[in-house]
Motif scaffolding. Structure first.
Motif, PDB file in Angstrom:
ATOM      1  N   GLU A  35      21.726 -35.992 -41.611  1.00  0.00           N
ATOM      2  CA  GLU A  35      21.354 -34.925 -40.819  1.00  0.00           C
ATOM      3  C   GLU A  35      20.007 -34.044 -40.978  1.00  0.00           C
ATOM      4  O   GLU A  35      19.941 -33.555 -42.113  1.00  0.00           O
ATOM      5  CB  GLU A  35      22.577 -34.125 -40.486  1.00  0.00           C
ATOM      6  CG  GLU A  35      22.176 -32.876 -39.621  1.00  0.00           C
ATOM      7  CD  GLU A  35      22.013 -32.903 -38.363  1.00  0.00           C
ATOM      8  OE1 GLU A  35      22.640 -34.018 -37.515  1.00  0.00           O
ATOM      9  OE2 GLU A  35      21.207 -32.273 -37.782  1.00  0.00           O
ATOM     10  N   GLN A  43      25.059 -30.847 -31.024  1.00  0.00           N
ATOM     11  CA  GLN A  43      24.670 -29.964 -30.150  1.00  0.00           C
ATOM     12  C   GLN A  43      25.781 -28.701 -30.254  1.00  0.00           C
ATOM     13  O   GLN A  43      25.603 -27.584 -29.576  1.00  0.00           O
ATOM     14  CB  GLN A  43      24.641 -30.323 -28.691  1.00  0.00           C
ATOM     15  CG  GLN A  43      23.533 -31.366 -28.573  1.00  0.00           C
ATOM     16  CD  GLN A  43      22.527 -31.638 -27.373  1.00  0.00           C
ATOM     17  OE1 GLN A  43      22.136 -30.429 -27.071  1.00  0.00           O
ATOM     18  NE2 GLN A  43      22.814 -32.766 -26.922  1.00  0.00           N
ATOM     19  N   THR A  51      32.987 -25.444 -26.068  1.00  0.00           N
ATOM     20  CA  THR A  51      34.131 -26.403 -26.163  1.00  0.00           C
ATOM     21  C   THR A  51      33.940 -27.667 -26.149  1.00  0.00           C
ATOM     22  O   THR A  51      32.946 -28.369 -25.823  1.00  0.00           O
ATOM     23  CB  THR A  51      34.881 -26.315 -24.312  1.00  0.00           C
ATOM     24  OG1 THR A  51      33.920 -26.856 -23.565  1.00  0.00           O
ATOM     25  CG2 THR A  51      34.835 -24.920 -23.958  1.00  0.00           C
ATOM     26  N   ASP A  53      34.817 -31.228 -24.971  1.00  0.00           N
ATOM     27  CA  ASP A  53      35.279 -31.791 -23.828  1.00  0.00           C
ATOM     28  C   ASP A  53      35.818 -33.343 -24.008  1.00  0.00           C
ATOM     29  O   ASP A  53      35.095 -34.115 -24.868  1.00  0.00           O
ATOM     30  CB  ASP A  53      34.488 -31.800 -22.615  1.00  0.00           C
ATOM     31  CG  ASP A  53      34.161 -30.244 -22.214  1.00  0.00           C
ATOM     32  OD1 ASP A  53      34.957 -29.378 -22.571  1.00  0.00           O
ATOM     33  OD2 ASP A  53      33.149 -30.183 -21.632  1.00  0.00           O
ATOM     34  N   ASN A 161      16.595 -42.199 -31.813  1.00  0.00           N
ATOM     35  CA  ASN A 161      15.844 -42.071 -32.795  1.00  0.00           C
ATOM     36  C   ASN A 161      15.632 -43.303 -33.825  1.00  0.00           C
ATOM     37  O   ASN A 161      14.394 -43.948 -33.947  1.00  0.00           O
ATOM     38  CB  ASN A 161      15.655 -40.874 -33.654  1.00  0.00           C
ATOM     39  CG  ASN A 161      15.133 -39.803 -32.777  1.00  0.00           C
ATOM     40  OD1 ASN A 161      14.409 -39.838 -31.886  1.00  0.00           O
ATOM     41  ND2 ASN A 161      15.563 -38.334 -32.994  1.00  0.00           N
ATOM     42  N   ARG A 363      26.431 -39.838 -27.364  1.00  0.00           N
ATOM     43  CA  ARG A 363      25.578 -40.070 -26.228  1.00  0.00           C
ATOM     44  C   ARG A 363      24.660 -41.206 -25.902  1.00  0.00           C
ATOM     45  O   ARG A 363      24.016 -41.517 -24.847  1.00  0.00           O
ATOM     46  CB  ARG A 363      25.168 -38.693 -25.663  1.00  0.00           C
ATOM     47  CG  ARG A 363      23.875 -38.103 -26.436  1.00  0.00           C
ATOM     48  CD  ARG A 363      23.699 -36.721 -26.198  1.00  0.00           C
ATOM     49  NE  ARG A 363      22.757 -36.068 -27.042  1.00  0.00           N
ATOM     50  CZ  ARG A 363      21.520 -35.873 -26.828  1.00  0.00           C
ATOM     51  NH1 ARG A 363      20.781 -36.510 -25.947  1.00  0.00           N
ATOM     52  NH2 ARG A 363      20.851 -35.201 -27.839  1.00  0.00           N
ATOM     53  N   ARG A 376      29.041 -38.642 -22.365  1.00  0.00           N
ATOM     54  CA  ARG A 376      28.099 -37.836 -23.192  1.00  0.00           C
ATOM     55  C   ARG A 376      28.854 -36.625 -23.869  1.00  0.00           C
ATOM     56  O   ARG A 376      28.232 -36.141 -24.656  1.00  0.00           O
ATOM     57  CB  ARG A 376      26.964 -37.108 -22.334  1.00  0.00           C
ATOM     58  CG  ARG A 376      27.228 -36.106 -21.368  1.00  0.00           C
ATOM     59  CD  ARG A 376      25.976 -36.005 -20.464  1.00  0.00           C
ATOM     60  NE  ARG A 376      26.305 -35.082 -19.226  1.00  0.00           N
ATOM     61  CZ  ARG A 376      26.648 -33.864 -19.491  1.00  0.00           C
ATOM     62  NH1 ARG A 376      26.411 -33.153 -20.696  1.00  0.00           N
ATOM     63  NH2 ARG A 376      26.856 -33.131 -18.700  1.00  0.00           N
ATOM     64  N   MET A 378      31.488 -34.339 -26.068  1.00  0.00           N
ATOM     65  CA  MET A 378      31.613 -34.418 -27.285  1.00  0.00           C
ATOM     66  C   MET A 378      33.204 -35.149 -27.752  1.00  0.00           C
ATOM     67  O   MET A 378      33.098 -35.770 -28.966  1.00  0.00           O
ATOM     68  CB  MET A 378      31.584 -32.945 -28.315  1.00  0.00           C
ATOM     69  CG  MET A 378      30.099 -32.831 -28.147  1.00  0.00           C
ATOM     70  SD  MET A 378      29.858 -31.083 -28.880  1.00  0.00           S
ATOM     71  CE  MET A 378      30.206 -30.104 -27.603  1.00  0.00           C
TER      72      MET A 378
HETATM   73  C1  LIG Z   1      23.665 -27.354 -22.059  1.00  0.00           C
HETATM   74  C2  LIG Z   1      25.003 -28.421 -22.334  1.00  0.00           C
HETATM   75  C3  LIG Z   1      26.141 -28.135 -22.388  1.00  0.00           C
HETATM   76  C4  LIG Z   1      27.281 -29.113 -22.728  1.00  0.00           C
HETATM   77  N1  LIG Z   1      28.476 -28.622 -22.828  1.00  0.00           N
HETATM   78  C5  LIG Z   1      29.217 -29.406 -23.275  1.00  0.00           C
HETATM   79  C6  LIG Z   1      30.724 -28.846 -23.361  1.00  0.00           C
HETATM   80  O1  LIG Z   1      30.920 -27.713 -23.117  1.00  0.00           O
HETATM   81  N2  LIG Z   1      31.645 -29.997 -24.148  1.00  0.00           N
HETATM   82  C7  LIG Z   1      31.473 -31.293 -24.448  1.00  0.00           C
HETATM   83  O2  LIG Z   1      32.027 -31.856 -25.279  1.00  0.00           O
HETATM   84  N3  LIG Z   1      30.206 -31.437 -24.363  1.00  0.00           N
HETATM   85  C8  LIG Z   1      29.113 -30.624 -23.703  1.00  0.00           C
HETATM   86  N4  LIG Z   1      27.777 -31.029 -23.602  1.00  0.00           N
HETATM   87  C9  LIG Z   1      27.464 -32.393 -24.126  1.00  0.00           C
HETATM   88  C10 LIG Z   1      27.212 -32.859 -25.716  1.00  0.00           C
HETATM   89  O3  LIG Z   1      27.050 -31.449 -26.388  1.00  0.00           O
HETATM   90  C11 LIG Z   1      26.445 -33.589 -26.123  1.00  0.00           C
HETATM   91  O4  LIG Z   1      26.166 -34.989 -25.458  1.00  0.00           O
HETATM   92  C12 LIG Z   1      26.882 -34.290 -27.444  1.00  0.00           C
HETATM   93  O5  LIG Z   1      26.493 -33.315 -28.460  1.00  0.00           O
HETATM   94  C13 LIG Z   1      26.542 -35.480 -27.760  1.00  0.00           C
HETATM   95  O6  LIG Z   1      27.083 -35.976 -29.207  1.00  0.00           O
HETATM   96  P1  LIG Z   1      26.255 -36.693 -30.277  1.00  0.00           P
HETATM   97  O7  LIG Z   1      26.876 -36.725 -31.608  1.00  0.00           O
HETATM   98  O8  LIG Z   1      25.865 -38.091 -29.460  1.00  0.00           O
HETATM   99  O9  LIG Z   1      24.770 -36.315 -30.203  1.00  0.00           O
HETATM  100  P2  LIG Z   1      24.223 -34.686 -30.778  1.00  0.00           P
HETATM  101  O10 LIG Z   1      25.123 -33.678 -30.668  1.00  0.00           O
HETATM  102  O11 LIG Z   1      22.821 -34.492 -30.233  1.00  0.00           O
HETATM  103  O12 LIG Z   1      23.817 -34.742 -32.319  1.00  0.00           O
HETATM  104  C14 LIG Z   1      23.009 -35.626 -32.691  1.00  0.00           C
HETATM  105  C15 LIG Z   1      22.569 -35.081 -34.206  1.00  0.00           C
HETATM  106  O13 LIG Z   1      21.641 -35.899 -34.734  1.00  0.00           O
HETATM  107  C16 LIG Z   1      20.416 -35.365 -35.479  1.00  0.00           C
HETATM  108  N5  LIG Z   1      19.178 -36.267 -35.518  1.00  0.00           N
HETATM  109  C17 LIG Z   1      18.494 -36.452 -34.561  1.00  0.00           C
HETATM  110  N6  LIG Z   1      17.407 -37.133 -34.810  1.00  0.00           N
HETATM  111  C18 LIG Z   1      17.544 -37.263 -36.313  1.00  0.00           C
HETATM  112  C19 LIG Z   1      16.858 -37.842 -37.190  1.00  0.00           C
HETATM  113  N7  LIG Z   1      15.510 -38.467 -36.828  1.00  0.00           N
HETATM  114  N8  LIG Z   1      17.013 -37.562 -38.319  1.00  0.00           N
HETATM  115  C20 LIG Z   1      18.197 -37.013 -38.951  1.00  0.00           C
HETATM  116  N9  LIG Z   1      18.962 -36.645 -37.825  1.00  0.00           N
HETATM  117  C21 LIG Z   1      18.781 -36.593 -36.536  1.00  0.00           C
HETATM  118  C22 LIG Z   1      20.374 -33.959 -34.730  1.00  0.00           C
HETATM  119  O14 LIG Z   1      19.867 -33.080 -35.460  1.00  0.00           O
HETATM  120  C23 LIG Z   1      21.919 -33.768 -34.287  1.00  0.00           C
HETATM  121  O15 LIG Z   1      22.570 -33.099 -35.034  1.00  0.00           O
HETATM  122  C24 LIG Z   1      26.981 -30.055 -23.361  1.00  0.00           C
HETATM  123  C25 LIG Z   1      25.469 -30.683 -23.378  1.00  0.00           C
HETATM  124  C26 LIG Z   1      24.612 -29.614 -22.973  1.00  0.00           C
HETATM  125  C27 LIG Z   1      23.220 -30.010 -23.208  1.00  0.00           C
END
Ligand SMILES: Cc1cc2nc3c(=O)[nH]c(=O)nc-3n(C[C@H](O)[C@H](O)[C@H](O)COP(=O)(O)OP(=O)(O)OC[C@H]3O[C@@H](n4cnc5c(N)ncnc54)[C@H](O)[C@@H]3O)c2cc1C
Length: 417
Positions: A35, A43, A51, A53, A161, A363, A376, A378
């Motif tokens: 990370e 995020q 929350t 979801d 990425n 996502r 998308r 969490m």
């Molecule tokens: C404004 C907003 C509100 C939302 N509200 C909600 C909600 O209420 N409830 C809900 O469940 N979801 C919500 N979502 C959706 C959700 O937050 C994301 O879609 C979700 O976080 C996706 O999870 P993930 O693990 O795929 O990616 P992410 O949470 O984006 O995690 C990816 C991780 O990879 C790391 N990373 C990226 N590139 C590299 C690299 N090159 N090297 C090392 N590390 C890297 C990043 O730092 C990050 O920590 C919301 C999204 C937004 C934008």
């Protein structure tokens, strides 16, 4: 201690990556979770999202569909008083409220307990391929570049990425049609009786706009009290940014922070209970809803989501409706899942179409833009991540790509499939 060879390397410590690393480690494999930030959560923690979801269906007799790592996270958050009871949004969806700081602690404890090696402050910056296989990755740390080999890799970076750097098939963001990003704003000093419903926000913002306060984007939005505090977190400051362009991100985040101050001004003047309010923090990072889309063996579709599709190679369930944020000032638009139930996600959507030791989590999984607007969240990211980690852990074994074996290991680890 960090080693230079692993069975499974996971890039990204959000919900998808945490679950992938724990899944691989619980399957008995040597797993590394990388990370770039100094904490886990993705995020949830970079953007203060209040929350989780996708854990519970929207049905009036709501059903928990998230097991495995997702339920381990829930249980530990409960134990640490880092969450509230599931609650319904103003649109009837069931959300699991969490405290972002406790989330950091819970996630890192669970990763460490699983036996996976956790490496923070390290950014994936290069990939070496041998034919259709990723051979090694390079991480950029403040000390040096570090090269690591593995049998299998999981992209849980949210932005794809690893997909991009490995030459895996993907589509680049079509910025004009991307969902908006939003900067969350945390307000302190809010009276306990203040009404923060969408209707109350709408009335105050209409007055703010009429009074000429700028810049303001959304006419209304979602706000709630943060678990364990009286503080209010609000999702209002929309910006259209290209998440892969640092210059665009810089400008968008500067504009969004100006918006946060304009919303504060609006609420202090026009929202009863906010007279003494102040901004505790913004973001820190603008929330990015949509970025690259990876191409897998099967692209989940919006039809699959709304029709509550079932598949033979199901490895996870999704229950969040299609939620689109395509207007700068309007509220999100929903398309509901049949009978407020859930759809099944096939293993094929987690498998890169052209790189044979690369799995997709969170996502970044393979889907069209409609399905994306559901998967998308969490809760679903924990579930696809868990499955991706387990599938990756079977690379180069007799059960590689054996769906029955993957489903069996998922169930052994508590997944609900
Ligand atoms: C404004 C907003 C509100 C939302 N509200 C909600 C909600 O209420 N409830 C809900 O469940 N979801 C919500 N979502 C959706 C959700 O937050 C994301 O879609 C979700 O976080 C996706 O999870 P993930 O693990 O795929 O990616 P992410 O949470 O984006 O995690 C990816 C991780 O990879 C790391 N990373 C990226 N590139 C590299 C690299 N090159 N090297 C090392 N590390 C890297 C990043 O730092 C990050 O920590 C919301 C999204 C937004 C934008």
């Amino acid at each position: 201690m960090l080693q230079n060879n692993y069975d499974v390397v996971v890039i990204g410590g959000g919900a998808g990556g945490v679950a992938a690393a724990i899944g691989a480690a619980q399957a008995g494999k040597k797993a590394l979770l990388v990370e770039r930030s100094s904490y886990l959560g993705g995020q949830a923690t970079h953007c203060s999202i209040p929350t989780y979801d996708g854990f519970f269906t929207r049905h009036e007799n709501s059903e928990q569909i998230a097991g495995g790592v997702a339920s381990m996270v829930m249980e530990k958050l409960k134990q640490y008083r880092g969450c509230g009871e599931p609650l319904r949004s103003p649109w009837g969806n069931v959300m699991f409220p969490v405290n972002n700081e406790m989330t950091k602690i819970v996630l890192e404890e669970l990763v460490m307990q699983s036996g996976a090696h956790l490496l923070l402050n390290s950014q994936l910056c290069d990939v070496v391929r041998n034919g259709n296989t990723i051979k090694s990755i390079t991480l950029l740390t403040d000390g040096d570049k570090v090269q690591i080999t593995a049998q299998a890799f999981v992209d849980a970076s949210g932005d794809g990425n690893l997909v991009y750097l490995s030459g895996a098939e993907h589509t680049s963001p079509d910025v004009e049609n991307l969902q908006f990003g939003s900067l969350l704003t945390r307000f302190g000093g809010v009276a306990s009786e203040a009404d923060v419903s969408p209707a109350a926000l709408r009335a105050a913002i209409a007055q703010g706009k009429a009074a000429g306060i700028t810049p303001l984007s959304k006419d209304s939005g979602f706000a709630m009290r943060i678990v364990g505090t009286e503080d209010v977190i609000a999702i209002l400051c929309n910006e259209k940014v290209n998440p892969l362009d640092a210059d665009s991100m810089t400008q968008g985040q500067i504009r969004a922070r100006k918006q946060a101050m304009a919303y504060l001004d609006t609420f202090k003047r026009f929202l009863p209970g906010f007279e003494q309010a102040y901004v505790i923090n913004t973001g820190p990072h603008i929330g990015i809803r949509e970025s690259r889309h990876a191409v897998g063996e099967y692209a989940l579709t919006g039809d699959d989501v709304v029709n509550a599709a079932t598949v033979d190679d199901a490895i996870a369930r999704g229950c969040w409706p299609i939620e689109r944020h395509t207007s700068a000032n309007k509220m999100q638009v929903y398309t509901w899942i049949k009978d407020d139930g859930y759809y099944e996600i096939p293993l094929r959507s987690l498998k890169s179409i052209n790189i044979d030791n690369l799995w997709l989590a969170g996502r970044i999984i393979s889907c069209d833009s409609e399905a994306f607007a559901s998967v998308r969240v969490m809760g679903t990211a924990f579930l696809t991540g868990h499955a991706a980690g387990i599938a990756a852990s079977m690379k180069n074994t007799s059960t590689e790509n054996d769906i029955a074996a993957i489903q069996c290991e998922l169930k052994r680890q508590g997944a609900l499939i």
